[in-house]
Design a protein around this motif. Sequence first.
Motif, PDB file in Angstrom:
ATOM      1  N   ASP A  60       0.818  -1.223   0.000  1.00 51.38           N
ATOM      2  CA  ASP A  60       0.000   0.000   0.000  1.00 51.38           C
ATOM      3  C   ASP A  60       0.853   1.276   0.000  1.00 51.38           C
ATOM      4  O   ASP A  60       0.329   2.388  -0.099  1.00 51.38           O
ATOM      5  N   VAL A  61       2.167   1.091   0.161  1.00 52.36           N
ATOM      6  CA  VAL A  61       3.053   2.260   0.254  1.00 52.36           C
ATOM      7  C   VAL A  61       3.289   2.813  -1.173  1.00 52.36           C
ATOM      8  O   VAL A  61       3.508   2.025  -2.095  1.00 52.36           O
ATOM      9  N   PRO A  62       3.229   4.138  -1.316  1.00 52.85           N
ATOM     10  CA  PRO A  62       3.468   4.722  -2.651  1.00 52.85           C
ATOM     11  C   PRO A  62       4.827   4.306  -3.216  1.00 52.85           C
ATOM     12  O   PRO A  62       5.781   4.117  -2.457  1.00 52.85           O
ATOM     13  N   LYS A  63       4.860   4.152  -4.553  1.00 49.26           N
ATOM     14  CA  LYS A  63       6.023   3.630  -5.266  1.00 49.26           C
ATOM     15  C   LYS A  63       7.338   4.253  -4.811  1.00 49.26           C
ATOM     16  O   LYS A  63       8.305   3.533  -4.520  1.00 49.26           O
ATOM     17  N   GLU A  64       7.369   5.597  -4.766  1.00 53.96           N
ATOM     18  CA  GLU A  64       8.638   6.285  -4.495  1.00 53.96           C
ATOM     19  C   GLU A  64       9.126   6.067  -3.055  1.00 53.96           C
ATOM     20  O   GLU A  64      10.280   6.283  -2.742  1.00 53.96           O
ATOM     21  N   GLU A  65       8.219   5.634  -2.157  1.00 54.08           N
ATOM     22  CA  GLU A  65       8.651   5.398  -0.755  1.00 54.08           C
ATOM     23  C   GLU A  65       8.938   3.933  -0.468  1.00 54.08           C
ATOM     24  O   GLU A  65       9.477   3.585   0.588  1.00 54.08           O
ATOM     25  N   LYS A  66       8.486   3.039  -1.389  1.00 56.35           N
ATOM     26  CA  LYS A  66       8.604   1.593  -1.153  1.00 56.35           C
ATOM     27  C   LYS A  66       9.992   1.166  -0.705  1.00 56.35           C
ATOM     28  O   LYS A  66      10.150   0.433   0.265  1.00 56.35           O
ATOM     29  N   ALA A  67      11.037   1.648  -1.450  1.00 52.85           N
ATOM     30  CA  ALA A  67      12.396   1.181  -1.169  1.00 52.85           C
ATOM     31  C   ALA A  67      12.822   1.561   0.243  1.00 52.85           C
ATOM     32  O   ALA A  67      13.322   0.725   1.023  1.00 52.85           O
ATOM     33  N   ARG A  68      12.575   2.825   0.621  1.00 50.20           N
ATOM     34  CA  ARG A  68      12.997   3.284   1.935  1.00 50.20           C
ATOM     35  C   ARG A  68      12.241   2.542   3.030  1.00 50.20           C
ATOM     36  O   ARG A  68      12.799   2.005   3.978  1.00 50.20           O
ATOM     37  N   PHE A  69      10.874   2.461   2.832  1.00 54.54           N
ATOM     38  CA  PHE A  69      10.031   1.789   3.825  1.00 54.54           C
ATOM     39  C   PHE A  69      10.431   0.319   3.991  1.00 54.54           C
ATOM     40  O   PHE A  69      10.668  -0.179   5.101  1.00 54.54           O
ATOM     41  N   GLY A  70      10.567  -0.355   2.806  1.00 49.86           N
ATOM     42  CA  GLY A  70      10.940  -1.781   2.849  1.00 49.86           C
ATOM     43  C   GLY A  70      12.273  -1.978   3.533  1.00 49.86           C
ATOM     44  O   GLY A  70      12.441  -2.863   4.373  1.00 49.86           O
ATOM     45  N   GLY A  71      13.256  -1.107   3.207  1.00 49.62           N
ATOM     46  CA  GLY A  71      14.575  -1.232   3.843  1.00 49.62           C
ATOM     47  C   GLY A  71      14.498  -1.069   5.352  1.00 49.62           C
ATOM     48  O   GLY A  71      15.094  -1.838   6.108  1.00 49.62           O
ATOM     49  N   SER A  72      13.722  -0.057   5.791  1.00 49.85           N
ATOM     50  CA  SER A  72      13.607   0.186   7.244  1.00 49.85           C
ATOM     51  C   SER A  72      12.978  -1.006   7.960  1.00 49.85           C
ATOM     52  O   SER A  72      13.454  -1.449   9.014  1.00 49.85           O
ATOM     53  N   VAL A  73      11.863  -1.518   7.367  1.00 48.76           N
ATOM     54  CA  VAL A  73      11.187  -2.643   8.033  1.00 48.76           C
ATOM     55  C   VAL A  73      12.098  -3.864   8.084  1.00 48.76           C
ATOM     56  O   VAL A  73      12.217  -4.532   9.110  1.00 48.76           O
ATOM     57  N   ASN A  74      12.784  -4.129   6.960  1.00 51.29           N
ATOM     58  CA  ASN A  74      13.681  -5.298   6.942  1.00 51.29           C
ATOM     59  C   ASN A  74      14.802  -5.175   7.950  1.00 51.29           C
ATOM     60  O   ASN A  74      15.153  -6.140   8.623  1.00 51.29           O
ATOM     61  N   SER A  75      15.382  -3.969   8.060  1.00 53.31           N
ATOM     62  CA  SER A  75      16.484  -3.839   9.022  1.00 53.31           C
ATOM     63  C   SER A  75      15.958  -3.933  10.451  1.00 53.31           C
ATOM     64  O   SER A  75      16.612  -4.496  11.344  1.00 53.31           O
ATOM     65  N   LEU A  76      14.710  -3.405  10.667  1.00 50.54           N
ATOM     66  CA  LEU A  76      14.097  -3.567  11.999  1.00 50.54           C
ATOM     67  C   LEU A  76      13.895  -5.048  12.305  1.00 50.54           C
ATOM     68  O   LEU A  76      14.197  -5.532  13.396  1.00 50.54           O
ATOM     69  N   LYS A  77      13.394  -5.800  11.290  1.00 45.55           N
ATOM     70  CA  LYS A  77      13.149  -7.232  11.483  1.00 45.55           C
ATOM     71  C   LYS A  77      14.448  -7.957  11.858  1.00 45.55           C
ATOM     72  O   LYS A  77      14.496  -8.723  12.812  1.00 45.55           O
ATOM     73  N   ARG A  78      15.531  -7.668  11.127  1.00 47.35           N
ATOM     74  CA  ARG A  78      16.815  -8.326  11.412  1.00 47.35           C
ATOM     75  C   ARG A  78      17.326  -7.951  12.790  1.00 47.35           C
ATOM     76  O   ARG A  78      17.848  -8.787  13.528  1.00 47.35           O
ATOM     77  N   GLU A  79      17.133  -6.665  13.147  1.00 41.60           N
ATOM     78  CA  GLU A  79      17.601  -6.212  14.463  1.00 41.60           C
ATOM     79  C   GLU A  79      16.860  -6.966  15.581  1.00 41.60           C
ATOM     80  O   GLU A  79      17.460  -7.473  16.533  1.00 41.60           O
ATOM     81  N   ILE A  80      15.503  -7.046  15.433  1.00 39.59           N
ATOM     82  CA  ILE A  80      14.708  -7.741  16.455  1.00 39.59           C
ATOM     83  C   ILE A  80      15.084  -9.221  16.525  1.00 39.59           C
ATOM     84  O   ILE A  80      15.286  -9.785  17.611  1.00 39.59           O
ATOM     85  N   GLU A  81      15.241  -9.854  15.346  1.00 34.71           N
ATOM     86  CA  GLU A  81      15.630 -11.279  15.320  1.00 34.71           C
ATOM     87  C   GLU A  81      16.948 -11.495  16.046  1.00 34.71           C
ATOM     88  O   GLU A  81      17.094 -12.416  16.851  1.00 34.71           O
ATOM     89  N   ALA A  82      17.909 -10.589  15.762  1.00 39.79           N
ATOM     90  CA  ALA A  82      19.238 -10.739  16.364  1.00 39.79           C
ATOM     91  C   ALA A  82      19.165 -10.558  17.889  1.00 39.79           C
ATOM     92  O   ALA A  82      19.743 -11.340  18.655  1.00 39.79           O
ATOM     93  N   ARG A  83      18.411  -9.522  18.315  1.00 37.59           N
ATOM     94  CA  ARG A  83      18.284  -9.276  19.761  1.00 37.59           C
ATOM     95  C   ARG A  83      17.638 -10.471  20.454  1.00 37.59           C
ATOM     96  O   ARG A  83      18.102 -10.945  21.492  1.00 37.59           O
ATOM     97  N   LEU A  84      16.513 -10.937  19.870  1.00 37.23           N
ATOM     98  CA  LEU A  84      15.787 -12.046  20.511  1.00 37.23           C
ATOM     99  C   LEU A  84      16.610 -13.332  20.515  1.00 37.23           C
ATOM    100  O   LEU A  84      16.565 -14.099  21.471  1.00 37.23           O
ATOM    101  N   GLU A  85      17.368 -13.525  19.451  1.00 39.27           N
ATOM    102  CA  GLU A  85      18.217 -14.717  19.372  1.00 39.27           C
ATOM    103  C   GLU A  85      19.245 -14.710  20.512  1.00 39.27           C
ATOM    104  O   GLU A  85      19.404 -15.682  21.246  1.00 39.27           O
ATOM    105  N   ALA A  86      19.911 -13.550  20.668  1.00 39.36           N
ATOM    106  CA  ALA A  86      20.938 -13.447  21.714  1.00 39.36           C
ATOM    107  C   ALA A  86      20.317 -13.576  23.103  1.00 39.36           C
ATOM    108  O   ALA A  86      20.798 -14.340  23.958  1.00 39.36           O
ATOM    109  N   LEU A  87      19.203 -12.839  23.306  1.00 37.50           N
ATOM    110  CA  LEU A  87      18.537 -12.915  24.610  1.00 37.50           C
ATOM    111  C   LEU A  87      17.981 -14.315  24.878  1.00 37.50           C
ATOM    112  O   LEU A  87      17.940 -14.764  26.015  1.00 37.50           O
ATOM    113  N   GLY A  88      17.550 -14.996  23.800  1.00 32.77           N
ATOM    114  CA  GLY A  88      16.994 -16.362  23.928  1.00 32.77           C
ATOM    115  C   GLY A  88      18.046 -17.330  24.455  1.00 32.77           C
ATOM    116  O   GLY A  88      17.780 -18.130  25.352  1.00 32.77           O
ATOM    117  N   THR A  89      19.245 -17.258  23.905  1.00 31.66           N
ATOM    118  CA  THR A  89      20.322 -18.154  24.353  1.00 31.66           C
ATOM    119  C   THR A  89      20.601 -17.928  25.841  1.00 31.66           C
ATOM    120  O   THR A  89      20.726 -18.871  26.623  1.00 31.66           O
TER     121      THR A  89
END
Length: 359
Positions: A60-89
């Motif tokens: 639903d994000v306008p074309k010109e914002e897709k790349a920035r939005f997608g990049g931000s969400v993906n990096s947030l996802k990786r950050e959360i995964e990494a944090r939870l992985e470390a905290l999980g161990t």
Amino acid sequence: MSELPSPEDAREQFLKDLAETESAAQNRGGLLPVDISNLQVRWLGKKQGIVTGLLARLKDVPKEEKARFGGSVNSLKREIEARLEALGTEAERRAARQAEEARAVDVTLPARLRPVGRLHPLTVVRRRIEAAFKNLGYEVADGPEIETDWYNFESLNFPQNHPARDAVDTFFVKGGGPGKDRLLLRTHTSPVQMRVMERKRPPIRILSPGRVFRKDDIDPRHSPVFHQVEGLTIDEGITFAHLRGTLAAFARSFFSERAEVRLAPTFFPFVEPGVDVAVSCVFCERKGCRICSGSGWIEIMGAGMVHPRVLEAGGIDPERFTGFAFGMGIDRITMLLYGIPDLRLLFENDVRFLDRVWN
Ligand code: 2NL
């Protein structure tokens, strides 16, 4: 979907969520696997996860914002995964350590005390009787509680029509043979002594304590199960004087140094002559009291010279050997010594009774 935050706000929210979860977990020693899995569901869960929701909104994000939005969400996802992985161990380790500590033994705790058992008063009295006779050279003998008619009656010179042989007095057991082979619960421990006579040559000096059975109704003075001690001495030249001396020695060692015995003639099928044995009252020293019913004497056993027919049944030559025997009820003596008013107390196993100190 419209209530979903921007990736930047979501990141702040996640850090806040994590900080709150951590502070709530503090009194449990830190994050546990369950906290991690809750965070995982809340942020990365396939259905309701916030990051998952943000990714779904990409279309639903306008074309010109897709790349920035997608990049931000993906990096947030990786950050959360990494944090939870470390905290999980870390959380797994913490949980394992806590389980280990829960299993550990605290050696500073006071020991758990086991209730200490006691000897039953009947055991105390039986052992004291045994001790008195062991000092006179007697050995304790044992035998079956289910006996044959032969060992319990016939060999002991009980006539066929003796009342003790009646079904009213004796528990008969199925499965024996006819006549002498009939099975029953022994009504006295004499059969033990018959069995000793069969396999041992004189001199014989044995004591046979044990459980015996009569078909009685239960009341304060009767029980279908009770206890007896019998004794038997056989040798060359044993006389009635040995009987008297032995029982007097027993009375002095068991009751009191000043105890005397009194013998009175009576009848038992397996002896001739037979005597009732009384001991001078240990409570009033013969003055007469409630316990001896004012007579100064307490009847404690029966005794006599072993009948020649009983010796013969035991394979012992009555022309060469003579002997004496005696029998006493342990239950009655126990009640007398401890002032126990009701025989049933000895069999009900009420701990309030058993916990008393019997010695
Ligand atoms: C009583 C009487 C008695 C015996 C038991 C006995 C055993 C054998 C041979 C001869 Cl193998 N006698 N036992 C003798 C006389 C009396 O007990 O009133 N008991 C509670």
